[in-house]
Design a protein around this motif. Structure first.
Motif, PDB file in Angstrom:
ATOM      1  N   LYS A 257     -31.159  10.972  -8.255  1.00 39.45           N
ATOM      2  CA  LYS A 257     -29.844  11.345  -8.416  1.00 39.45           C
ATOM      3  C   LYS A 257     -29.193  10.250  -9.036  1.00 39.45           C
ATOM      4  O   LYS A 257     -29.507   8.854  -8.436  1.00 39.45           O
ATOM      5  N   ILE A 258     -28.411   9.973 -10.076  1.00 36.35           N
ATOM      6  CA  ILE A 258     -27.986   8.938 -10.666  1.00 36.35           C
ATOM      7  C   ILE A 258     -26.290   8.916 -10.799  1.00 36.35           C
ATOM      8  O   ILE A 258     -25.703   7.965 -11.216  1.00 36.35           O
ATOM      9  N   GLY A 259     -25.792  10.099 -10.313  1.00 32.31           N
ATOM     10  CA  GLY A 259     -24.421  10.114 -10.500  1.00 32.31           C
ATOM     11  C   GLY A 259     -23.695  11.623 -10.385  1.00 32.31           C
ATOM     12  O   GLY A 259     -24.706  12.426 -10.120  1.00 32.31           O
ATOM     13  N   GLU A 260     -22.596  11.724 -10.221  1.00 27.98           N
ATOM     14  CA  GLU A 260     -21.986  13.021  -9.891  1.00 27.98           C
ATOM     15  C   GLU A 260     -20.401  13.079 -10.208  1.00 27.98           C
ATOM     16  O   GLU A 260     -19.728  11.867 -10.314  1.00 27.98           O
ATOM     17  N   ASN A 261     -20.059  14.252 -10.261  1.00 26.99           N
ATOM     18  CA  ASN A 261     -18.385  14.491 -10.446  1.00 26.99           C
ATOM     19  C   ASN A 261     -18.280  15.681  -9.682  1.00 26.99           C
ATOM     20  O   ASN A 261     -19.268  16.282  -9.008  1.00 26.99           O
ATOM     21  N   PRO A 262     -16.940  16.168  -9.278  1.00 25.68           N
ATOM     22  CA  PRO A 262     -16.549  17.190  -8.777  1.00 25.68           C
ATOM     23  C   PRO A 262     -17.446  18.621  -8.861  1.00 25.68           C
ATOM     24  O   PRO A 262     -17.533  19.549  -8.260  1.00 25.68           O
ATOM     25  N   LYS A 263     -17.627  18.767 -10.323  1.00 27.01           N
ATOM     26  CA  LYS A 263     -18.562  20.057 -10.627  1.00 27.01           C
ATOM     27  C   LYS A 263     -19.907  20.028 -10.891  1.00 27.01           C
ATOM     28  O   LYS A 263     -20.718  20.831 -10.730  1.00 27.01           O
ATOM     29  N   GLU A 264     -20.486  18.634 -11.160  1.00 21.20           N
ATOM     30  CA  GLU A 264     -21.957  18.544 -11.427  1.00 21.20           C
ATOM     31  C   GLU A 264     -22.696  17.172 -10.785  1.00 21.20           C
ATOM     32  O   GLU A 264     -21.998  16.147 -10.383  1.00 21.20           O
ATOM     33  N   ILE A 265     -23.874  17.388 -10.422  1.00 22.89           N
ATOM     34  CA  ILE A 265     -24.701  16.253  -9.978  1.00 22.89           C
ATOM     35  C   ILE A 265     -25.671  15.883 -11.311  1.00 22.89           C
ATOM     36  O   ILE A 265     -26.253  16.593 -12.022  1.00 22.89           O
ATOM     37  N   PHE A 266     -25.975  14.262 -11.439  1.00 19.86           N
ATOM     38  CA  PHE A 266     -26.805  14.085 -12.558  1.00 19.86           C
ATOM     39  C   PHE A 266     -27.966  13.312 -12.197  1.00 19.86           C
ATOM     40  O   PHE A 266     -28.062  12.569 -11.098  1.00 19.86           O
ATOM     41  N   TYR A 267     -29.153  13.693 -12.814  1.00 21.71           N
ATOM     42  CA  TYR A 267     -30.358  13.079 -12.390  1.00 21.71           C
ATOM     43  C   TYR A 267     -31.254  12.597 -13.527  1.00 21.71           C
ATOM     44  O   TYR A 267     -30.993  12.901 -14.528  1.00 21.71           O
ATOM     45  N   ILE A 268     -32.065  11.521 -13.210  1.00 19.50           N
ATOM     46  CA  ILE A 268     -33.064  11.332 -14.091  1.00 19.50           C
ATOM     47  C   ILE A 268     -34.441  12.004 -13.761  1.00 19.50           C
ATOM     48  O   ILE A 268     -34.838  11.973 -12.535  1.00 19.50           O
ATOM     49  N   LEU A 269     -35.252  12.511 -14.607  1.00 20.19           N
ATOM     50  CA  LEU A 269     -36.592  13.095 -14.691  1.00 20.19           C
ATOM     51  C   LEU A 269     -37.416  12.073 -15.269  1.00 20.19           C
ATOM     52  O   LEU A 269     -37.519  11.971 -16.423  1.00 20.19           O
ATOM     53  N   LEU A 270     -38.371  11.458 -14.728  1.00 19.44           N
ATOM     54  CA  LEU A 270     -39.317  10.548 -15.304  1.00 19.44           C
ATOM     55  C   LEU A 270     -40.698  11.293 -15.068  1.00 19.44           C
ATOM     56  O   LEU A 270     -41.096  11.733 -13.997  1.00 19.44           O
ATOM     57  N   PHE A 271     -41.601  11.131 -16.249  1.00 18.20           N
ATOM     58  CA  PHE A 271     -42.723  11.650 -16.274  1.00 18.20           C
ATOM     59  C   PHE A 271     -43.677  10.798 -17.442  1.00 18.20           C
ATOM     60  O   PHE A 271     -42.992  10.209 -18.157  1.00 18.20           O
ATOM     61  N   LYS A 272     -44.838  11.050 -17.229  1.00 20.52           N
ATOM     62  CA  LYS A 272     -45.823  10.714 -18.244  1.00 20.52           C
ATOM     63  C   LYS A 272     -45.672  11.394 -19.573  1.00 20.52           C
ATOM     64  O   LYS A 272     -45.459  12.695 -19.474  1.00 20.52           O
ATOM     65  N   LYS A 273     -46.079  10.698 -20.551  1.00 21.30           N
ATOM     66  CA  LYS A 273     -45.713  11.208 -21.886  1.00 21.30           C
ATOM     67  C   LYS A 273     -46.505  12.723 -22.211  1.00 21.30           C
ATOM     68  O   LYS A 273     -45.944  13.567 -22.802  1.00 21.30           O
ATOM     69  N   GLU A 274     -47.723  12.780 -21.558  1.00 22.13           N
ATOM     70  CA  GLU A 274     -48.577  14.025 -21.829  1.00 22.13           C
ATOM     71  C   GLU A 274     -48.160  14.868 -20.882  1.00 22.13           C
ATOM     72  O   GLU A 274     -48.602  16.107 -20.933  1.00 22.13           O
ATOM     73  N   LYS A 275     -47.140  14.731 -19.923  1.00 26.23           N
ATOM     74  CA  LYS A 275     -46.589  15.807 -18.982  1.00 26.23           C
ATOM     75  C   LYS A 275     -45.115  16.275 -19.642  1.00 26.23           C
ATOM     76  O   LYS A 275     -44.534  16.887 -18.745  1.00 26.23           O
ATOM     77  N   LYS A 276     -45.065  16.013 -20.856  1.00 27.09           N
ATOM     78  CA  LYS A 276     -43.643  16.557 -21.069  1.00 27.09           C
ATOM     79  C   LYS A 276     -43.396  17.844 -21.318  1.00 27.09           C
ATOM     80  O   LYS A 276     -42.274  18.409 -20.658  1.00 27.09           O
ATOM     81  N   GLU A 277     -44.489  18.700 -21.444  1.00 19.94           N
ATOM     82  CA  GLU A 277     -44.476  20.235 -21.455  1.00 19.94           C
ATOM     83  C   GLU A 277     -43.905  20.618 -20.045  1.00 19.94           C
ATOM     84  O   GLU A 277     -43.144  21.661 -19.838  1.00 19.94           O
ATOM     85  N   ILE A 278     -44.522  20.012 -19.057  1.00 15.09           N
ATOM     86  CA  ILE A 278     -44.405  20.214 -17.372  1.00 15.09           C
ATOM     87  C   ILE A 278     -42.944  19.957 -17.234  1.00 15.09           C
ATOM     88  O   ILE A 278     -42.253  20.854 -16.689  1.00 15.09           O
ATOM     89  N   ALA A 279     -42.515  18.983 -17.762  1.00 15.19           N
ATOM     90  CA  ALA A 279     -41.048  18.526 -17.590  1.00 15.19           C
ATOM     91  C   ALA A 279     -40.188  19.443 -18.240  1.00 15.19           C
ATOM     92  O   ALA A 279     -38.984  20.033 -17.559  1.00 15.19           O
ATOM     93  N   GLU A 280     -40.487  19.956 -19.378  1.00 12.93           N
ATOM     94  CA  GLU A 280     -39.392  20.881 -19.931  1.00 12.93           C
ATOM     95  C   GLU A 280     -39.655  22.217 -19.336  1.00 12.93           C
ATOM     96  O   GLU A 280     -38.512  22.826 -19.049  1.00 12.93           O
TER      97      GLU A 280
END
Length: 353
Positions: free
Chosen positions: A165-188
């Motif tokens: 989690k890297i931030g928020e406001n009254p309506k939303e929470i913001f995240y960073i999703l980190l992954f290896k380049k070959e795992k991009k499809e899994i992340a999507e």
């Protein structure tokens, strides 16, 4: 009572005698001379006048915008003062100065607008310690910044993914999703499952809070400069009289040339100005249209300080007593006609005698 009157101007090229005879026969106008001095001797094109008018209208709009009180556009000055203004006042110089100030204000407003959009973009991440430039620089990893509704929680996370989690406001929470380049499809696929909305971020090379503070300083500086520029622009108020005098002159000049073009001649031969009762205006229009269909007829309201003819209009019973009013002098235009009360007083006094 005192009749309401209006000033009229007639521009024409022929049939002067016929027009004057008709007006004399009608007996509804009081004629004055009309001079074209100041127009005919000016060698200036209609296009140049249009340019002058556009510049003066720009200055007029600034006057209205920066005036604290409603502006009365009617200016009453003597003829010699008007001539002095027309001969010495430079609209071009004034326009160039205030136009440059106005352009600078608009430029700085756009800078502030751009900064506010960037602030809106980064404000959700203001508490994070992450420097986005460093993440973009990772050679073996990719990342997504995404948001979820405030009340939505992430139940299961694939072991190939790292979420923070890297931030928020009254309506939303913001995240960073980190992954290896070959795992991009899994992340999507993971983001599709949880309904995460991927956000765009820039390669900010400092902490977001530091960038935000820098933006605020730049914005405040521009706001201060705008305030200083507006103070300079407000100085235009001291030129109010000159601007409206020159504006009226060029508007009249433009109308003059427009009628000349419509008539297809190089200049007017004759012109007449005078006064007429409001109730007789339609009769004058009909007469002019029959005798001089190609003429130009314009009406104006009496201005303060003008020598307006006083026309008394009373019933047949009171009308004979107007001669008594004339003995003492007719009232000023827009004042009360004393003939009615005077007729009663005169009759009673004569009866006593």
């Amino acid at each position: 009572m005192i009749s309401k009157v209006k000033k009229f101007n007639i521009f024409f090229v022929e049939k002067e005698e016929e027009l004057l005879k008709s007006l004399q026969k009608l007996g509804i106008v009081e004629i004055e001379n009309l001079s074209f001095e100041g127009f005919e001797n000016k060698k200036i094109s209609k296009e140049k006048i249009e340019e002058k008018i556009r510049k003066i209208e720009f200055l007029k709009n600034i006057l209205i915008e920066y005036s604290e009180k409603p502006i009365n556009e009617k200016i009453f000055i003597k003829e010699d003062e008007e001539r002095k203004i027309l001969d010495s006042f430079s609209i071009d110089d004034l326009f160039n100065y205030y136009f440059s100030l106005s352009q600078e204000i608009e430029r700085r407003k756009k800078v502030i607008e751009r900064i506010e959009k960037l602030e809106e973009e980064i404000i959700p991440f203001i508490e994070t310690e992450i420097i986005f430039y460093n993440i973009f620089s990772l050679s073996n990893f990719n990342f997504f910044i995404f948001s979820l509704p405030y009340n939505q929680k992430i139940d299961e996370i694939n072991e190939d993914l790292y979420i923070e989690k890297i931030g928020e406001n009254p309506k939303e929470i913001f995240y960073i999703l980190l992954f290896k380049k070959e795992k991009k499809e899994i992340a999507e696929n993971f983001l599709k499952e949880i309904g995460g909305e991927i956000l765009f971020v820039r390669k900010w090379n400092k902490k977001i809070r530091e960038i935000f503070e820098k933006f605020e300083k730049v914005k405040n500086k521009n706001e201060e400069l705008i305030s200083e520029l507006k103070d300079k622009i407000s100085g235009i108020l001291k030129y109010k009289k000159e601007i409206f005098v020159v504006y009226d002159y060029y508007i009249s000049f433009y109308e003059f040339l427009s009628v000349k073009e419509r008539l297809g001649i190089s200049k007017f031969v004759k012109g007449i100005k005078g006064w007429i009762r409001e109730k007789d205006i339609n009769l004058l229009k009909d007469t002019i249209s029959k005798i001089l269909p190609e003429s130009y007829l314009v009406f104006e309201e009496p201005q303060e300080g003008e020598n307006v003819p006083i026309i008394l209009e009373n019933s047949k019973l009171i009308e004979p007593f107007e001669v008594v009013t004339d003995l003492y002098g007719r009232p000023i235009y827009k004042n009360i006609d004393p003939t009615g009360p005077l007729s009663i007083f005169f009759a009673i006094s004569f009866g006593f005698c």
